[in-house]
Every structure is written in structure tokens, then in C-alpha cells.
Design a protein around this motif. Structure first.
Motif, PDB file in Angstrom:
ATOM      1  N   SER A   1       0.861  -1.189   0.000  1.00  0.00           N
ATOM      2  CA  SER A   1       0.000   0.000   0.000  1.00  0.00           C
ATOM      3  C   SER A   1       0.899   1.241   0.000  1.00  0.00           C
ATOM      4  O   SER A   1       2.094   1.156   0.323  1.00  0.00           O
ATOM      5  CB  SER A   1      -0.888   0.000   1.232  1.00  0.00           C
ATOM      6  OG  SER A   1      -0.072   0.212   2.358  1.00  0.00           O
ATOM      7  N   ALA A   2       0.288   2.387  -0.312  1.00  0.00           N
ATOM      8  CA  ALA A   2       1.052   3.645  -0.306  1.00  0.00           C
ATOM      9  C   ALA A   2       1.624   3.906   1.088  1.00  0.00           C
ATOM     10  O   ALA A   2       2.770   4.347   1.219  1.00  0.00           O
ATOM     11  CB  ALA A   2       0.150   4.792  -0.743  1.00  0.00           C
ATOM     12  N   GLU A   3       0.818   3.581   2.137  1.00  0.00           N
ATOM     13  CA  GLU A   3       1.288   3.843   3.512  1.00  0.00           C
ATOM     14  C   GLU A   3       2.514   2.985   3.823  1.00  0.00           C
ATOM     15  O   GLU A   3       3.501   3.459   4.391  1.00  0.00           O
ATOM     16  CB  GLU A   3       0.197   3.524   4.571  1.00  0.00           C
ATOM     17  CG  GLU A   3      -1.057   4.382   4.496  1.00  0.00           C
ATOM     18  CD  GLU A   3      -1.950   4.005   3.325  1.00  0.00           C
ATOM     19  OE1 GLU A   3      -2.167   2.796   3.110  1.00  0.00           O
ATOM     20  OE2 GLU A   3      -2.405   4.905   2.597  1.00  0.00           O
ATOM     21  N   GLU A   4       2.434   1.694   3.438  1.00  0.00           N
ATOM     22  CA  GLU A   4       3.573   0.789   3.709  1.00  0.00           C
ATOM     23  C   GLU A   4       4.838   1.300   3.018  1.00  0.00           C
ATOM     24  O   GLU A   4       5.920   1.336   3.614  1.00  0.00           O
ATOM     25  CB  GLU A   4       3.261  -0.621   3.191  1.00  0.00           C
ATOM     26  CG  GLU A   4       2.327  -1.420   4.062  1.00  0.00           C
ATOM     27  CD  GLU A   4       1.971  -2.735   3.385  1.00  0.00           C
ATOM     28  OE1 GLU A   4       2.377  -3.778   3.889  1.00  0.00           O
ATOM     29  OE2 GLU A   4       1.270  -2.711   2.347  1.00  0.00           O
TER      30      GLU A   4
ATOM     31  N   ALA B   1       5.490   4.371   1.945  1.00  0.00           N
ATOM     32  CA  ALA B   1       5.916   5.649   2.529  1.00  0.00           C
ATOM     33  C   ALA B   1       6.667   5.405   3.847  1.00  0.00           C
ATOM     34  O   ALA B   1       7.662   6.079   4.136  1.00  0.00           O
ATOM     35  CB  ALA B   1       4.707   6.548   2.754  1.00  0.00           C
ATOM     36  N   ARG B   2       6.203   4.427   4.612  1.00  0.00           N
ATOM     37  CA  ARG B   2       6.883   4.110   5.875  1.00  0.00           C
ATOM     38  C   ARG B   2       8.313   3.633   5.590  1.00  0.00           C
ATOM     39  O   ARG B   2       9.272   4.089   6.204  1.00  0.00           O
ATOM     40  CB  ARG B   2       6.106   3.018   6.625  1.00  0.00           C
ATOM     41  CG  ARG B   2       5.931   3.354   8.096  1.00  0.00           C
ATOM     42  CD  ARG B   2       5.084   2.320   8.829  1.00  0.00           C
ATOM     43  NE  ARG B   2       3.706   2.277   8.357  1.00  0.00           N
ATOM     44  CZ  ARG B   2       3.046   1.187   7.961  1.00  0.00           C
ATOM     45  NH1 ARG B   2       3.641   0.005   7.976  1.00  0.00           N
ATOM     46  NH2 ARG B   2       1.798   1.239   7.547  1.00  0.00           N
TER      47      ARG B   2
ATOM     48  N   ASP C   1       6.430  11.333   2.589  1.00  0.00           N
ATOM     49  CA  ASP C   1       5.073  11.787   2.872  1.00  0.00           C
ATOM     50  C   ASP C   1       4.061  10.808   2.252  1.00  0.00           C
ATOM     51  O   ASP C   1       4.078  10.576   1.038  1.00  0.00           O
ATOM     52  CB  ASP C   1       4.922  13.185   2.243  1.00  0.00           C
ATOM     53  CG  ASP C   1       3.543  13.742   2.470  1.00  0.00           C
ATOM     54  OD1 ASP C   1       3.386  14.544   3.380  1.00  0.00           O
ATOM     55  OD2 ASP C   1       2.616  13.340   1.721  1.00  0.00           O
ATOM     56  N   PRO C   2       3.166  10.192   3.060  1.00  0.00           N
ATOM     57  CA  PRO C   2       2.264   9.156   2.530  1.00  0.00           C
ATOM     58  C   PRO C   2       1.304   9.685   1.461  1.00  0.00           C
ATOM     59  O   PRO C   2       1.001   8.993   0.492  1.00  0.00           O
ATOM     60  CB  PRO C   2       1.487   8.678   3.762  1.00  0.00           C
ATOM     61  CG  PRO C   2       1.820   9.595   4.865  1.00  0.00           C
ATOM     62  CD  PRO C   2       3.021  10.396   4.516  1.00  0.00           C
ATOM     63  N   PHE C   3       0.866  10.910   1.634  1.00  0.00           N
ATOM     64  CA  PHE C   3      -0.101  11.508   0.721  1.00  0.00           C
ATOM     65  C   PHE C   3       0.509  11.683  -0.686  1.00  0.00           C
ATOM     66  O   PHE C   3      -0.031  11.236  -1.695  1.00  0.00           O
ATOM     67  CB  PHE C   3      -0.495  12.849   1.351  1.00  0.00           C
ATOM     68  CG  PHE C   3      -1.640  13.520   0.703  1.00  0.00           C
ATOM     69  CD1 PHE C   3      -2.925  12.982   0.792  1.00  0.00           C
ATOM     70  CD2 PHE C   3      -1.456  14.706   0.011  1.00  0.00           C
ATOM     71  CE1 PHE C   3      -3.991  13.617   0.189  1.00  0.00           C
ATOM     72  CE2 PHE C   3      -2.520  15.350  -0.596  1.00  0.00           C
ATOM     73  CZ  PHE C   3      -3.796  14.807  -0.510  1.00  0.00           C
TER      74      PHE C   3
ATOM     75  N   THR D   1       3.287  10.244  -1.719  1.00  0.00           N
ATOM     76  CA  THR D   1       3.743   8.928  -2.185  1.00  0.00           C
ATOM     77  C   THR D   1       2.596   8.217  -2.913  1.00  0.00           C
ATOM     78  O   THR D   1       2.799   7.589  -3.954  1.00  0.00           O
ATOM     79  CB  THR D   1       4.246   8.076  -0.987  1.00  0.00           C
ATOM     80  OG1 THR D   1       5.236   8.821  -0.301  1.00  0.00           O
ATOM     81  CG2 THR D   1       4.821   6.752  -1.442  1.00  0.00           C
ATOM     82  N   GLU D   2       1.403   8.349  -2.376  1.00  0.00           N
ATOM     83  CA  GLU D   2       0.251   7.703  -3.019  1.00  0.00           C
ATOM     84  C   GLU D   2       0.023   8.270  -4.433  1.00  0.00           C
ATOM     85  O   GLU D   2      -0.240   7.520  -5.378  1.00  0.00           O
ATOM     86  CB  GLU D   2      -1.012   7.872  -2.174  1.00  0.00           C
ATOM     87  CG  GLU D   2      -2.204   7.210  -2.859  1.00  0.00           C
ATOM     88  CD  GLU D   2      -3.345   6.889  -1.929  1.00  0.00           C
ATOM     89  OE1 GLU D   2      -3.451   7.550  -0.879  1.00  0.00           O
ATOM     90  OE2 GLU D   2      -4.112   5.970  -2.268  1.00  0.00           O
TER      91      GLU D   2
ATOM     92  N   LYS E   1      -3.396  -1.764  -3.352  1.00  0.00           N
ATOM     93  CA  LYS E   1      -1.942  -1.955  -3.238  1.00  0.00           C
ATOM     94  C   LYS E   1      -1.302  -1.900  -4.629  1.00  0.00           C
ATOM     95  O   LYS E   1      -1.966  -2.173  -5.633  1.00  0.00           O
ATOM     96  CB  LYS E   1      -1.633  -3.296  -2.578  1.00  0.00           C
ATOM     97  CG  LYS E   1      -2.043  -3.308  -1.115  1.00  0.00           C
ATOM     98  CD  LYS E   1      -1.623  -4.585  -0.443  1.00  0.00           C
ATOM     99  CE  LYS E   1      -1.898  -4.433   1.046  1.00  0.00           C
ATOM    100  NZ  LYS E   1      -1.301  -5.448   1.838  1.00  0.00           N
TER     101      LYS E   1
END
Ligand SMILES: C[S@@+](CC[C@H](N)C(=O)[O-])C[C@H]1O[C@@H](n2cnc3c(N)ncnc32)[C@H](O)[C@@H]1O
Length: 348
Positions: free
Chosen positions: A46-49, A51-52, A57-59, A61-62, A80
Motif C-alpha cells: 500500500s502507499a502507507e507501507e 511511505a513508511r 510523505d504518505p499523501f 507517495t500515493e 496496493k
């Protein structure tokens, strides 16, 4: 203020909007490579994974992932993202076939376009490096570029000839990285292959020979315009050689070949400029004029070069029979190579 101009500005605004978007995509791709995003996406994430893992920045990165998906580089499922096969093969650092080095060349070269005004005004300092030093860099890029497709296609094509199967001595003239010679030596164990190139470049060639542990590949350092290129060859192969359209070099090749030997010459024969891409590429070709390289106006052409038809006539006039002229865009299934030909000529 209450008057309309004669024409609607929409055409102009659309043009700027389009090129601006392409420029944004260009820098987005650069960032994706700089962050090694494709190294992380061999499995769905996922974008959050992501970005981590990247500490980004998760936003944003998405959005990058969404755009890479729309560009056809990533797959998308259940919120994903994962590399498409193409990205796994060519954009991951641990892939044998990655083309990250040649792609980075675009990001390096764009700097010249940012300095176009200075170049036009002759105010940008010409890098004062020797020809050998310049080519030492070029060939590393070319090695990565050719090894993922062109190299194997050409090796397979040439190895079908009986003249190749029976050959004992091959010269890769202006062979640079030497991957063609190395590949030929793997396909015919009785073949001794020689890579001829400028002394500084030959130092790089030796590293490739060592890397592939190629026991039957040797080097000759020299300048093909002035120096002896050796003799007794059954095959002389040359690819994207600045002397590859030059009649004097063709005659030198003829004299160095055994009777019945093959001259295989893969070159870019651009004779007309047709579109913006040609104009842009030809401008770039004329940005710098390294000492010792007598460039003509059209890219990859040099002083003394013959046009394709003249070159073929010249080969025939000195005693070559033309066995084949390969359209490289067909062999490589890539329109980009539409001006590239591989001439197979036999010394009779
Ligand atoms: C565009 S690269 C091609 C390398 C390789 N043959 C390929 O196709 O990937 C051109 C090569 O020609 C070599 N070269 C240029 N001028 C030369 C000269 N006067 N004598 C010998 N080699 C030369 C360069 O060093 C470089 O390796």
C-alpha cells in the motif's frame, strides 16, 4: 479591457500545459528512481507501507504510485501497488538487466537544456575532457543499454552464418565495452576475439573481459584512423563506430580481412530530419564539439561520411559482396531504430 484579442489563447495554453505535465512526469520518474521505489515493489504494497519504508510523505507517495500505475509501470489491486514485469526487469537495481544507468543519462542531459541560452550564446564551458575519457563513460551506458536486448539479438543473428561458425579470428572494431566480442567468444569456442579501441577506453574493456571471465578475448589499443588494426581476421564486426560510414575505414577493414571473411557493420544512417524529435536530437548533438571528433550537423555523422547508398556502392567497388542489409527496427522490434542498419558484406 473590454476588447477581445484576435485569437483565443487556448492553443498556446494547451501546448504549455502539455509540456509542463510531461516535464512533471519526467521529474516524478527521476524521483522514483532516486528513491529506488521499484526495489520495494516486487510484492504488493500500500502507499502507507511504501511511505513508511521510504520515510516519505504518505499523501504524495500515493500520488506517485497512482501516476506510475497510469503510466503502465505498476499494477494496482486491493489498494496496493506492485511492479509490472517490465519494472521488475529493467528498473530494479538487483536485476541483471536493469537500465538505470542509461536512464539516468536523461536526467544528466536535461541540465544542458536548462542551460540552453548559455549554450546558444557560446557561454557554457565545453568540458575539456579527452575523447578517450568521454567514450569511457559513454560505453558504460551503452553496455547496460545493449545487454538487455540488442546484444543477444545481434549475437544470435550473426552466429547463424557459416562464416561465423568456421571463424578463428574476429575483430570488434571500436568495440568499447567489448560485450559483442565477449558474446561472440562464448558462441564459438574456437574463436579468438580482439577488441580495438582508444587506449583509455581499452582500460574499461579489460574490466568487462575480467567480469565475464572471457578467456578468448584480447584488446588492441589504438586509433583506427591512424593505427594498424591487425590482419588475418575472418570476421570484422563494428557497431555504432564513428568511422562506420567512412570509406577509408571500410578500405582498412577490407585489407585486414581474410578472403571470404565477413564485415558486419551496424550503424545509424540518418539522412533526413523529419520531426521535432530529430531536431531536438540533432541540436543536442551540436551542443558540444569534443576535440578529435569531427562531427557533421546530423547526429552520429562525421566529416568524410558517405550516405547509405554511397557507402554500399563503395563497399561493392572495393570487392565486397553485400550478403544482407538488416533493418534493425525489425530485428529489435523497435521503431526507434528505424534509421539503423546492419550491413553484412563478404570479401570476395
Ligand atoms: C558509440 S561507441 C560504440 C561502442 C560499441 N561498439 C557499441 O556498439 O556499444 C563508439 C566507440 O568508438 C570508439 N572510438 C571512437 N573513435 C575512435 C578511434 N579513432 N579509434 C578507435 N576507437 C574509437 C569509442 O571509444 C567507443 O568505444
Amino acid at each position: 479591457m473590454l476588447k477581445f484579442p484576435e485569437e483565443n489563447p487556448k492553443e498556446l495554453l494547451k501546448l504549455f500545459e502539455e509540456v509542463y505535465s510531461n516535464a512533471r512526469i519526467f521529474y516524478l520518474l527521476k524521483t522514483a528512481l532516486d528513491l529506488n521505489i521499484f526495489d520495494y515493489l516486487d510484492e504488493f504494497k500500500s502507499a502507507e507501507e511504501l511511505a513508511r519504508g521510504l520515510k516519505t510523505d504518505p499523501f504524495l507517495t500515493e500520488y506517485i504510485l497512482k501516476i506510475l500505475h497510469k503510466l503502465g509501470i505498476l499494477e494496482f489491486k486491493d489498494n496496493k501497488y506492485r511492479n509490472r514485469g517490465l519494472a521488475n526487469i529493467y528498473l530494479r537495481r538487483d536485476s541483471e538487466f536493469n537500465i538505470i544507468t542509461p536512464l539516468n543519462y536523461y536526467f544528466e542531459n536535461i541540465k544542458n537544456w536548462e542551460n540552453l541560452k548559455l549554450i546558444l550564446e557560446n557561454k557554457l564551458k565545453n568540458k575539456n575532457e579527452s575523447l578517450g575519457k568521454m567514450f569511457s563513460k559513454v560505453i558504460k551506458r551503452m553496455a547496460d543499454e545493449c545487454k538487455c536486448w540488442e546484444l543477444k539479438k545481434v549475437l544470435d543473428y550473426v552466429s547463424k552464418y557459416d562464416e561465423f561458425k568456421n571463424a578463428k579470428k574476429l575483430l570488434d572494431l571500436a568495440g568499447g565495452h567489448g560485450l559483442y566480442a565477449i558474446g561472440f567468444s562464448m558462441l564459438n569456442e574456437n574463436l579468438k576475439c580482439y577488441v580495438f579501441d582508444l587506449p583509455e577506453v581499452i582500460e574499461e574493456t579489460k574490466k568487462f573481459i575480467e567480469k565475464y571471465n572471457a578467456k578468448n578475448v584480447f584488446t588492441i589499443a589504438g586509433d583506427f584512423y591512424g593505427d594498424d588494426i591487425g590482419s588475418g581476421y575472418d570476421i570484422i564486426f563494428t557497431s555504432y563506430n564513428p568511422g562506420g560510414k567512412n570509406p577509408k575505414i571500410a578500405k582498412k577493414v577490407y585489407d585486414s580481412l581474410n578472403k571470404g571473411g565477413l564485415f558486419i557493420n551496424k550503424q545509424f544512417f540518418l539522412e533526413v530530419e523529419e520531426n521535432i524529435m530529430d531536431y531536438l536530437n540533432n541540436m543536442e548533438w551540436n551542443f558540444f564539439r569534443p576535440k578529435g571528433l569531427k562531427k557533421n550537423k546530423l547526429r552520429y555523422t562525421f566529416e568524410g561520411d558517405l550516405k547509405f547508398s554511397e557507402y554500399i556502392s563503395y563497399l561493392k567497388s572495393i570487392g565486397f559482396e553485400i550478403l544482407d542489409i538488416v533493418d534493425m527496427s525489425k530485428l529489435l522490434d523497435n521503431e526507434y531504430y528505424s534509421s539503423t542498419k546492419m550491413i553484412v558484406a563478404k570479401k570476395i
